[in-house]
Design a protein around this motif. Structure first.
Motif, PDB file in Angstrom:
ATOM      1  N   SER A  85     -43.890 -95.269   3.646  1.00 57.89           N
ATOM      2  CA  SER A  85     -44.766 -96.227   2.984  1.00 57.89           C
ATOM      3  C   SER A  85     -46.010 -95.535   2.424  1.00 57.89           C
ATOM      4  CB  SER A  85     -45.166 -97.320   3.961  1.00 57.89           C
ATOM      5  OG  SER A  85     -46.080 -98.206   3.375  1.00 57.89           O
ATOM      6  N   MET A  86     -46.579 -94.631   3.205  1.00 57.74           N
ATOM      7  CA  MET A  86     -47.766 -93.909   2.754  1.00 57.74           C
ATOM      8  C   MET A  86     -47.439 -93.029   1.550  1.00 57.74           C
ATOM      9  SD  MET A  86     -49.267 -92.965   6.515  1.00 57.74           S
ATOM     10  CE  MET A  86     -50.624 -91.937   5.949  1.00 57.74           C
ATOM     11  N   ARG A  87     -46.257 -92.429   1.533  1.00 59.76           N
ATOM     12  CA  ARG A  87     -45.844 -91.614   0.383  1.00 59.76           C
ATOM     13  C   ARG A  87     -45.646 -92.509  -0.837  1.00 59.76           C
ATOM     14  NH1 ARG A  87     -40.441 -88.623   1.089  1.00 59.76           N
ATOM     15  NH2 ARG A  87     -39.780 -90.769   0.962  1.00 59.76           N
ATOM     16  N   ALA A  88     -44.994 -93.654  -0.661  1.00 56.40           N
ATOM     17  CA  ALA A  88     -44.739 -94.571  -1.769  1.00 56.40           C
ATOM     18  C   ALA A  88     -46.030 -95.093  -2.393  1.00 56.40           C
ATOM     19  CB  ALA A  88     -43.871 -95.732  -1.301  1.00 56.40           C
ATOM     20  N   SER A  89     -47.061 -95.231  -1.590  1.00 56.39           N
ATOM     21  CA  SER A  89     -48.337 -95.733  -2.114  1.00 56.39           C
ATOM     22  C   SER A  89     -49.265 -94.614  -2.587  1.00 56.39           C
ATOM     23  CB  SER A  89     -49.042 -96.605  -1.066  1.00 56.39           C
ATOM     24  OG  SER A  89     -49.333 -95.856   0.089  1.00 56.39           O
ATOM     25  N   GLY A  90     -48.803 -93.372  -2.517  1.00 61.03           N
ATOM     26  CA  GLY A  90     -49.576 -92.253  -3.060  1.00 61.03           C
ATOM     27  C   GLY A  90     -50.608 -91.660  -2.131  1.00 61.03           C
ATOM     28  N   LEU A  91     -50.611 -92.065  -0.859  1.00 58.71           N
ATOM     29  CA  LEU A  91     -51.598 -91.542   0.090  1.00 58.71           C
ATOM     30  C   LEU A  91     -51.267 -90.120   0.544  1.00 58.71           C
ATOM     31  CD1 LEU A  91     -51.972 -94.735   2.285  1.00 58.71           C
ATOM     32  CD2 LEU A  91     -53.560 -93.907   0.528  1.00 58.71           C
ATOM     33  N   ILE A  92     -49.966 -89.819   0.635  1.00 60.66           N
ATOM     34  CA  ILE A  92     -49.505 -88.493   1.026  1.00 60.66           C
ATOM     35  C   ILE A  92     -48.382 -88.088   0.076  1.00 60.66           C
ATOM     36  CG2 ILE A  92     -50.138 -88.744   3.467  1.00 60.66           C
ATOM     37  CD1 ILE A  92     -47.174 -89.318   4.085  1.00 60.66           C
ATOM     38  N   GLN A  93     -48.068 -86.799   0.068  1.00 57.92           N
ATOM     39  CA  GLN A  93     -46.945 -86.337  -0.737  1.00 57.92           C
ATOM     40  C   GLN A  93     -46.106 -85.354   0.065  1.00 57.92           C
ATOM     41  OE1 GLN A  93     -48.725 -84.617  -4.198  1.00 57.92           O
ATOM     42  NE2 GLN A  93     -49.203 -82.681  -3.202  1.00 57.92           N
ATOM     43  N   GLU A  94     -44.832 -85.343  -0.228  1.00 61.31           N
ATOM     44  CA  GLU A  94     -43.905 -84.435   0.431  1.00 61.31           C
ATOM     45  C   GLU A  94     -44.067 -83.046  -0.174  1.00 61.31           C
ATOM     46  OE1 GLU A  94     -39.568 -85.532   1.274  1.00 61.31           O
ATOM     47  OE2 GLU A  94     -39.516 -84.301  -0.547  1.00 61.31           O
ATOM     48  N   ILE A  95     -44.163 -82.030   0.693  1.00 62.00           N
ATOM     49  CA  ILE A  95     -44.295 -80.664   0.200  1.00 62.00           C
ATOM     50  C   ILE A  95     -43.158 -79.753   0.644  1.00 62.00           C
ATOM     51  CG2 ILE A  95     -46.792 -80.754  -0.122  1.00 62.00           C
ATOM     52  CD1 ILE A  95     -47.034 -79.230   2.570  1.00 62.00           C
ATOM     53  N   ASP A  96     -42.345 -80.222   1.609  1.00 57.36           N
ATOM     54  CA  ASP A  96     -41.224 -79.418   2.068  1.00 57.36           C
ATOM     55  C   ASP A  96     -40.203 -80.315   2.750  1.00 57.36           C
ATOM     56  OD1 ASP A  96     -39.801 -77.002   2.494  1.00 57.36           O
ATOM     57  OD2 ASP A  96     -40.612 -76.819   4.520  1.00 57.36           O
ATOM     58  N   VAL A  97     -38.955 -79.901   2.682  1.00 56.17           N
ATOM     59  CA  VAL A  97     -37.874 -80.607   3.367  1.00 56.17           C
ATOM     60  C   VAL A  97     -37.031 -79.565   4.075  1.00 56.17           C
ATOM     61  CG1 VAL A  97     -35.861 -82.099   3.088  1.00 56.17           C
ATOM     62  CG2 VAL A  97     -37.828 -82.400   1.605  1.00 56.17           C
ATOM     63  N   ASP A  98     -36.660 -79.848   5.316  1.00 50.18           N
ATOM     64  CA  ASP A  98     -35.863 -78.926   6.114  1.00 50.18           C
ATOM     65  C   ASP A  98     -34.940 -79.752   7.005  1.00 50.18           C
ATOM     66  OD1 ASP A  98     -34.960 -76.518   7.103  1.00 50.18           O
ATOM     67  OD2 ASP A  98     -36.853 -75.930   8.024  1.00 50.18           O
ATOM     68  N   ILE A  99     -34.161 -79.093   7.810  1.00 47.74           N
ATOM     69  CA  ILE A  99     -33.304 -79.742   8.792  1.00 47.74           C
ATOM     70  C   ILE A  99     -33.845 -79.354  10.171  1.00 47.74           C
ATOM     71  CG2 ILE A  99     -30.956 -79.929   9.705  1.00 47.74           C
ATOM     72  CD1 ILE A  99     -31.236 -81.009   6.850  1.00 47.74           C
ATOM     73  N   ASP A 100     -34.061 -80.358  11.043  1.00 50.06           N
ATOM     74  CA  ASP A 100     -34.600 -80.060  12.368  1.00 50.06           C
ATOM     75  C   ASP A 100     -33.496 -79.611  13.325  1.00 50.06           C
ATOM     76  OD1 ASP A 100     -33.337 -82.368  13.353  1.00 50.06           O
ATOM     77  OD2 ASP A 100     -35.187 -83.512  13.532  1.00 50.06           O
ATOM     78  N   ALA A 101     -33.857 -79.360  14.571  1.00 50.89           N
ATOM     79  CA  ALA A 101     -32.926 -78.840  15.578  1.00 50.89           C
ATOM     80  C   ALA A 101     -31.775 -79.808  15.862  1.00 50.89           C
ATOM     81  CB  ALA A 101     -33.681 -78.530  16.872  1.00 50.89           C
ATOM     82  N   GLN A 102     -31.979 -81.102  15.604  1.00 52.59           N
ATOM     83  CA  GLN A 102     -30.932 -82.096  15.825  1.00 52.59           C
ATOM     84  C   GLN A 102     -30.087 -82.327  14.568  1.00 52.59           C
ATOM     85  OE1 GLN A 102     -34.288 -82.860  16.779  1.00 52.59           O
ATOM     86  NE2 GLN A 102     -33.789 -82.044  18.786  1.00 52.59           N
ATOM     87  N   GLY A 103     -30.350 -81.551  13.523  1.00 56.47           N
ATOM     88  CA  GLY A 103     -29.595 -81.687  12.283  1.00 56.47           C
ATOM     89  C   GLY A 103     -30.058 -82.820  11.396  1.00 56.47           C
TER      90      GLY A 103
END
Length: 93
Positions: free
Chosen positions: A51-69
């Motif tokens: 929700s915060m990303r959709a409203s422009g408060l934060i932005q995604e800077i990286d995407v990865d896969i965690d230890a649980q996949g």
């Protein structure tokens, strides 16, 4: 001690003190404050972050896969998000 903020505002405040963070980082930092609340879950935090990303408060800077996949997104606060910090109570500024 400062008054307790609604979780979404607290997430924004915490993001303003870091260059970047993912859901696990944020949960680790906020466990002492919000750990006993029903909304203290990965699913709930992810909904807040989406929700915060959709409203422009934060932005995604990286995407990865965690230890649980599972997808692990890393975020940073935007200038717009920093501007909203002015609405926090004085004790949080």
């Amino acid at each position: 001690m400062a008054i307790k903020l609604p979780l979404r505002f607290r997430l924004l405040h915490l993001m303003s003190t870091r260059n970047q963070a993912n859901v696990h980082d944020l949960m680790k930092e906020l466990k002492a404050e919000y750990g006993n609340e029903g909304q203290f879950s990965v699913k709930s935090f992810e909904k807040h972050l989406t929700s915060m990303r959709a409203s422009g408060l934060i932005q995604e800077i990286d995407v990865d896969i965690d230890a649980q996949g599972k997808l692990l997104e890393t975020f940073t606060i935007t200038d717009f998000g920093r501007g909203r910090l002015k609405y926090l109570p004085a004790s949080w500024k």
